[in-house]
Design an enzyme around this catalytic site. Structure first.
Site, mmCIF file in Angstrom:
data_model
loop_
_atom_site.group_PDB
_atom_site.id
_atom_site.type_symbol
_atom_site.label_atom_id
_atom_site.label_comp_id
_atom_site.label_asym_id
_atom_site.label_seq_id
_atom_site.Cartn_x
_atom_site.Cartn_y
_atom_site.Cartn_z
ATOM 1 N N HIS A 17 5.302 6.140 -0.964
ATOM 2 C CA HIS A 17 6.128 4.949 -1.187
ATOM 3 C C HIS A 17 5.349 3.686 -0.830
ATOM 4 O O HIS A 17 4.443 3.719 -0.010
ATOM 5 C CB HIS A 17 7.404 5.016 -0.339
ATOM 6 C CG HIS A 17 7.129 4.890 1.124
ATOM 7 N ND1 HIS A 17 6.657 5.935 1.887
ATOM 8 C CD2 HIS A 17 7.218 3.829 1.966
ATOM 9 C CE1 HIS A 17 6.483 5.530 3.137
ATOM 10 N NE2 HIS A 17 6.818 4.254 3.215
ATOM 11 N N HIS A 70 0.843 -1.201 0.000
ATOM 12 C CA HIS A 70 0.000 0.000 0.000
ATOM 13 C C HIS A 70 0.875 1.247 0.000
ATOM 14 O O HIS A 70 2.083 1.160 0.226
ATOM 15 C CB HIS A 70 -0.890 0.015 1.247
ATOM 16 C CG HIS A 70 -0.095 0.232 2.507
ATOM 17 N ND1 HIS A 70 0.530 -0.790 3.171
ATOM 18 C CD2 HIS A 70 0.206 1.356 3.205
ATOM 19 C CE1 HIS A 70 1.176 -0.314 4.223
ATOM 20 N NE2 HIS A 70 0.998 1.001 4.263
HETATM 21 P P1 ATP Z 1 5.593 -1.903 12.633
HETATM 22 O O1 ATP Z 1 5.377 -0.522 13.198
HETATM 23 O O2 ATP Z 1 5.406 -2.979 13.632
HETATM 24 O O3 ATP Z 1 6.855 -2.020 11.833
HETATM 25 P P2 ATP Z 1 3.993 -1.212 10.385
HETATM 26 O O4 ATP Z 1 4.890 -0.018 10.282
HETATM 27 O O5 ATP Z 1 3.802 -2.075 9.200
HETATM 28 O O6 ATP Z 1 4.412 -2.148 11.571
HETATM 29 P P3 ATP Z 1 2.090 0.641 11.396
HETATM 30 O O7 ATP Z 1 3.193 1.184 12.262
HETATM 31 O O8 ATP Z 1 0.740 0.453 11.991
HETATM 32 O O9 ATP Z 1 2.534 -0.753 10.796
HETATM 33 O O10 ATP Z 1 1.997 1.565 10.131
HETATM 34 C C1 ATP Z 1 0.954 1.526 9.192
HETATM 35 C C2 ATP Z 1 1.382 2.355 8.001
HETATM 36 O O11 ATP Z 1 1.608 3.713 8.417
HETATM 37 C C3 ATP Z 1 2.701 1.905 7.362
HETATM 38 O O12 ATP Z 1 2.632 2.218 5.980
HETATM 39 C C4 ATP Z 1 3.740 2.779 8.015
HETATM 40 O O13 ATP Z 1 4.851 2.989 7.186
HETATM 41 C C5 ATP Z 1 2.965 4.077 8.208
HETATM 42 N N1 ATP Z 1 3.440 4.794 9.393
HETATM 43 C C6 ATP Z 1 3.692 4.274 10.607
HETATM 44 N N2 ATP Z 1 4.069 5.204 11.482
HETATM 45 C C7 ATP Z 1 4.059 6.382 10.811
HETATM 46 C C8 ATP Z 1 4.340 7.737 11.166
HETATM 47 N N3 ATP Z 1 4.711 8.081 12.382
HETATM 48 N N4 ATP Z 1 4.216 8.667 10.201
HETATM 49 C C9 ATP Z 1 3.829 8.336 8.965
HETATM 50 N N5 ATP Z 1 3.536 7.097 8.573
HETATM 51 C C10 ATP Z 1 3.653 6.115 9.467
#
Ligand code: ATP
Ligand code: MG
Length: 179
Positions: free
Chosen positions: A123, A41
């Site tokens: 991205h 995504h």
């Molecule tokens: P993990 O945090 O365990 O690595 P994840 O990153 O796949 O898992 P989430 O942290 O819930 O899952 O993130 C969901 C989406 O939002 C992902 O595309 C992630 O890159 C994005 N994301 C996460 N944190 C942020 C942030 N602080 N700012 C912008 N985008 C974010």
């Protein structure tokens, strides 16, 4: 149900998903932990942990956002060293995508989310714990026709797939916006 971890995102249709999987498969020497195909995504706005009230507010905020559909060229492979993420995205972010992100950010301000100050970087995470291989132009670029966007939830305790699409908002037909 209590808090969920939510984000707005672009979710690929099945054909685009397959093209993303193929783009990744064509990267020579790629290692690391690949993103599950169903999890591929582009995040638009990350909300974080959200209780049901604020989820309602976020959905109403999205109801008020309109914009045209657009083409998203996937013509770039990049690597972020600190999270060790290999990603694909676009050389130039399409104006309607920037417009959609700022409209969402703006309408979400009323729900009390922490405002995002960082510049938007569209991205698709292809692999985590990955080394910087094949950074540049992908062997097989693709065009993602974006017609809608979604609210998604992370189920970090389960999966893969780790994410679940909760709701979808259509974008206007691209021709209606004159593009
Ligand atoms: P993990 O945090 O365990 O690595 P994840 O990153 O796949 O898992 P989430 O942290 O819930 O899952 O993130 C969901 C989406 O939002 C992902 O595309 C992630 O890159 C994005 N994301 C996460 N944190 C942020 C942030 N602080 N700012 C912008 N985008 C974010
Ligand atoms: Mg994360």
């Amino acid at each position: 149900m209590s808090e969920q971890r939510l984000f707005f995102a672009l979710w690929p249709d099945p054909v685009t998903r397959q093209q993303l999987v193929r783009l990744r498969a064509d990267i020579p020497g790629i290692r690391g932990r690949p993103t599950h195909p169903e999890d591929l995504h582009v995040t638009l706005v990350f909300l974080g942990a959200v209780d049901p009230d604020r989820r309602g507010c976020a959905e109403r905020a999205a109801d008020s956002v309109t914009g045209p559909g657009f083409d998203l060229p996937i013509d770039r492979i990049g690597h972020w060293p600190r999270p060790r993420i290999l990603w694909c995205g676009c050389e130039q972010t399409p104006a309607p995508l920037l417009g959609l992100v700022s409209a969402l950010r703006r309408s979400l301000l009323g729900c009390g989310f922490e405002p995002e100050r960082r510049r938007y970087a569209a991205h698709v995470t292809l692999a985590r714990n990955a080394r910087p291989v094949a950074v540049g132009v992908p062997p097989r670029a693709l065009n993602w026709t974006v017609r809608d966007y979604v609210l998604a939830a992370s189920r970090l305790d389960r999966g893969p797939p780790h994410y679940q699409v909760l709701r979808r908002w259509p974008l206007a037909p691209a021709s209606a916006a004159g593009s």
